[in-house]
Write a protein that holds these residues in place. Structure first.
Motif, mmCIF file in Angstrom:
data_model
loop_
_atom_site.group_PDB
_atom_site.id
_atom_site.type_symbol
_atom_site.label_atom_id
_atom_site.label_comp_id
_atom_site.label_asym_id
_atom_site.label_seq_id
_atom_site.Cartn_x
_atom_site.Cartn_y
_atom_site.Cartn_z
ATOM 1 N N GLY A 133 -11.097 65.521 72.686
ATOM 2 C CA GLY A 133 -10.764 66.053 71.368
ATOM 3 C C GLY A 133 -9.573 67.004 71.381
ATOM 4 O O GLY A 133 -9.037 67.340 70.329
ATOM 5 N N ASN A 134 -9.167 67.444 72.563
ATOM 6 C CA ASN A 134 -8.020 68.355 72.653
ATOM 7 C C ASN A 134 -6.703 67.624 72.435
ATOM 8 O O ASN A 134 -6.547 66.484 72.852
ATOM 9 C CB ASN A 134 -7.941 68.987 74.049
ATOM 10 N N GLU A 135 -5.775 68.353 71.829
ATOM 11 C CA GLU A 135 -4.423 67.837 71.731
ATOM 12 C C GLU A 135 -3.625 68.502 72.841
ATOM 13 O O GLU A 135 -3.861 69.661 73.156
ATOM 14 C CB GLU A 135 -3.867 68.233 70.372
ATOM 15 N N CYS A 136 -2.708 67.783 73.460
ATOM 16 C CA CYS A 136 -1.892 68.420 74.490
ATOM 17 C C CYS A 136 -0.535 67.749 74.540
ATOM 18 O O CYS A 136 -0.307 66.734 73.889
ATOM 19 C CB CYS A 136 -2.603 68.343 75.840
ATOM 20 N N PHE A 137 0.364 68.353 75.274
ATOM 21 C CA PHE A 137 1.730 67.837 75.367
ATOM 22 C C PHE A 137 2.046 67.487 76.814
ATOM 23 O O PHE A 137 1.906 68.324 77.693
ATOM 24 C CB PHE A 137 2.703 68.884 74.812
ATOM 25 N N LYS A 138 2.427 66.251 77.054
ATOM 26 C CA LYS A 138 2.673 65.806 78.429
ATOM 27 C C LYS A 138 4.013 65.087 78.499
ATOM 28 O O LYS A 138 4.425 64.425 77.554
ATOM 29 C CB LYS A 138 1.557 64.836 78.873
#
Ligand SMILES: [Zn+2]
Length: 221
Positions: free
Chosen positions: A48-53
């Motif tokens: 459910g987390n949003e992240c930037f990769k």
């Protein structure tokens, strides 16, 4: 904005949208450059987390989650293997035993008088997350309410002397009933049973969080 970024990308990177990388789904490239340069993608993780990769990290499989994968792996290793011999695990186990197992020698002073381990702390991981490792020479104390349950709002690490003082200080209380009864009582759970009251509500009155419970007022002495 996204369209502009997309047009700058190499062909392989253009196809990342919607692709799954471990627990991550690449949502869209955004104009946010990490230290190493390159376009960063906004990703949605299974947890459910949003992240930037970075696109390259996704492509080569060096990232598989928002970080939850590593966290879960550590948790699992800790509970299944490493922690079972540590002090904190033994503290947790003993707490569960004396509250839940009528065959435990200490049960009569805990489970037997209505002291429970809260739902959350039935899981060792949750318990450990809340209390951490015990400082040297200290043990788990139910505080500020010595007649209360083991729960996140009612614990501290205390020395034996602190614990003994807590027991003494909280032992006696006065109860003023709705029909002018006045009683001195020692144990909230026994008192609650006698008058069909809720022990937690008696504690709340004693802690000043609640004024009355079913017409009763309580006061420490
Ligand atoms: Zn995650």
């Amino acid at each position: 904005m996204t369209k502009n970024i997309l047009s700058e990308l190499p062909p392989w990177a253009k196809k990342l949208t919607g692709q799954k990388f471990g627990r991550l789904i690449a949502i869209e490239p955004i104009k946010k450059r990490s230290n190493g340069g390159g376009i960063v993608w906004r990703c949605l993780c299974d947890c459910g987390n949003e992240c930037f990769k970075r696109a390259g990290d996704l492509r080569y499989g060096s990232v598989q989650s928002c970080g939850c994968l590593q966290r879960d792996a550590v948790r699992e290793a800790v509970t299944k293997h490493g922690m079972s011999r540590t002090k904190i695990y033994k503290i947790w186990q003993a707490m569960i035993q004396r509250c839940n197992n009528p065959k435990s020698t200490a049960y009569k002073y805990y489970g037997g008088r209505g002291i429970k381990v809260c739902e959350r702390w039935h899981s060792f991981e949750n318990f450990y997350e809340d209390v951490g490792d015990p400082p040297k020479g200290k043990s788990l104390d139910r505080w500020p309410n010595n007649d209360g349950d083991y729960e996140p709002a009612n614990w501290r690490w205390a020395t034996k002397i602190e614990q003994a003082n807590n027991t003494k200080a909280l032992k006696l209380f006065l109860a003023f009933g709705p029909y002018d009864q006045i009683e001195i009582a020692k144990n909230q759970h026994i008192f609650a049973k006698k008058w069909k009251l809720i022990p937690g509500h008696i504690s709340d009155c004693l802690l000043g969080k609640r004024k009355k419970h079913k017409g009763w007022e309580f006061q420490r002495i």
